[in-house]
Design a protein around this motif. Structure first.
Motif, mmCIF file in Angstrom:
data_model
loop_
_atom_site.group_PDB
_atom_site.id
_atom_site.type_symbol
_atom_site.label_atom_id
_atom_site.label_comp_id
_atom_site.label_asym_id
_atom_site.label_seq_id
_atom_site.Cartn_x
_atom_site.Cartn_y
_atom_site.Cartn_z
ATOM 1 N N HIS A 41 79.227 43.256 31.845
ATOM 2 C CA HIS A 41 79.998 42.864 33.034
ATOM 3 C C HIS A 41 79.168 41.965 33.954
ATOM 4 N N LEU A 42 77.892 42.297 34.139
ATOM 5 C CA LEU A 42 77.043 41.494 35.016
ATOM 6 C C LEU A 42 76.731 40.128 34.418
ATOM 7 N N SER A 43 76.896 39.977 33.115
ATOM 8 C CA SER A 43 76.561 38.712 32.446
ATOM 9 C C SER A 43 77.704 37.704 32.453
ATOM 10 N N LYS A 44 78.902 38.089 32.930
ATOM 11 C CA LYS A 44 80.092 37.256 32.776
ATOM 12 C C LYS A 44 80.206 36.062 33.727
ATOM 13 N N PRO A 45 79.817 36.172 35.017
ATOM 14 C CA PRO A 45 80.045 35.040 35.932
ATOM 15 C C PRO A 45 79.447 33.730 35.402
ATOM 16 N N GLY A 46 80.251 32.694 35.335
ATOM 17 C CA GLY A 46 79.784 31.377 34.902
ATOM 18 C C GLY A 46 79.726 31.172 33.408
ATOM 19 N N SER A 47 80.015 32.214 32.619
ATOM 20 C CA SER A 47 79.829 32.098 31.173
ATOM 21 C C SER A 47 80.892 31.225 30.503
ATOM 22 N N ALA A 48 82.005 30.985 31.176
ATOM 23 C CA ALA A 48 83.106 30.219 30.567
ATOM 24 C C ALA A 48 83.110 28.759 31.018
ATOM 25 N N VAL A 151 70.093 30.004 32.984
ATOM 26 C CA VAL A 151 69.711 30.827 31.835
ATOM 27 C C VAL A 151 68.866 31.992 32.342
ATOM 28 N N SER A 152 69.314 33.202 32.074
ATOM 29 C CA SER A 152 68.573 34.373 32.539
ATOM 30 C C SER A 152 68.975 35.589 31.719
ATOM 31 N N SER A 153 68.393 36.737 32.049
ATOM 32 C CA SER A 153 68.749 37.975 31.361
ATOM 33 C C SER A 153 70.167 38.375 31.748
ATOM 34 N N PRO A 154 70.874 39.101 30.896
ATOM 35 C CA PRO A 154 72.278 39.426 31.165
ATOM 36 C C PRO A 154 72.509 40.104 32.516
ATOM 37 N N CYS A 177 70.895 35.854 28.090
ATOM 38 C CA CYS A 177 69.999 35.968 26.933
ATOM 39 C C CYS A 177 70.091 37.365 26.307
ATOM 40 N N PHE A 178 71.144 37.578 25.553
ATOM 41 C CA PHE A 178 71.294 38.843 24.841
ATOM 42 C C PHE A 178 70.396 38.859 23.606
ATOM 43 N N GLU A 179 69.875 40.039 23.288
ATOM 44 C CA GLU A 179 69.123 40.198 22.054
ATOM 45 C C GLU A 179 70.075 40.205 20.868
#
Length: 238
Positions: A41-48, A151-154, A177-179
């Protein structure tokens, strides 16, 4: 004095019970998928985002070399190859003049991955997300309408995007940056590798061996990140 000791004992008792309850709750949640979805959930903003970035912002993680920093460099380099016209901003504190310093080592790591050093712009002053974003706005990306991808950690993506947005940047994408999972079976038979017969064979239980511990780490990351988000919100930075 007796009244004070009674109150102190009560407070300590409540504290111990609360801590014990929180520990049990965290252990129980580790057997579910909730920690992963919290990170997701925290990784979603800006991903699209659908634009071509003019800037790819590598947010510095731990020291270099370090797990988070190397992962972010890996994914930043992949994006840099995908968008060869984009400049790379490396937001990482350090002295760019030191030939063997961390920033020089980061530049060499990008070079190993085929990224020309002329594309890299260092932001070496900021020591937290807010400061880094302010330095980038003041000294590098002066047009708030320029396209950027962070670019950062999720877990850090939400806070980073909100901070840049609060400073007036309009076109903000993100890459978390998901593993990557290992696409092979990690099962084993304890008897085949001369395991003790009186100990349980957990070779087939990957949830107990890996997922439980990974999710427990996710919970710690989430606690830390939500504490940081709360602090940034109270400061008016997001």
């Amino acid at each position: 004095m007796r009244t004070f000791l009674k109150v102190l004992k009560k407070v300590l008792f409540i504290g111990v019970i609360s801590w014990f309850s929180l520990t049990i709750l965290m252990l129980a949640i580790s057997f579910t998928s909730l920690p992963f979805w919290g990170i997701h959930h925290l990784s979603k903003p800006g991903s699209a985002y659908s634009f071509e970035p003019e800037y790819i912002i590598f947010m510095g993680g731990s020291g270099f070399p370090g797990k988070s920093s190397l992962m972010r460099i890996y994914y930043t380099s992949k994006l840099a190859h995908e968008y060869p016209e984009a400049k790379i901003i490396a937001a990482f504190p350090g002295d760019p003049k030191k030939s063997n310093g961390m920033l020089s080592n980061i530049s060499r790591e990008f070079k190993i991955r085929g990224i020309d050093s002329t594309r890299i712009i260092f932001e070496p002053q900021g020591t937290n997300t807010r400061w880094q974003a302010m330095e980038i706005k003041e000294n590098i990306i002066t047009n708030p309408g320029d396209n950027m991808v962070i670019v950062s950690s999720p877990a850090h993506i939400y806070r980073a995007v909100k901070v840049f947005s609060s400073l007036g940047f309009k076109n903000i994408g993100s890459f978390a940056c998901f593993e990557r999972n290992i696409n092979v079976s990690l099962q084993f038979d304890s008897e085949d590798i001369e395991g003790k017969a009186y100990l349980p064979d957990i070779g087939a239980n990957q949830q107990l061996r890996y997922q439980f511990w990974n999710h427990l780490k996710y919970e710690i990351v989430l606690l830390r990140e939500y504490a940081a988000i709360t602090y940034y919100f109270l400061q008016g930075w997001i």
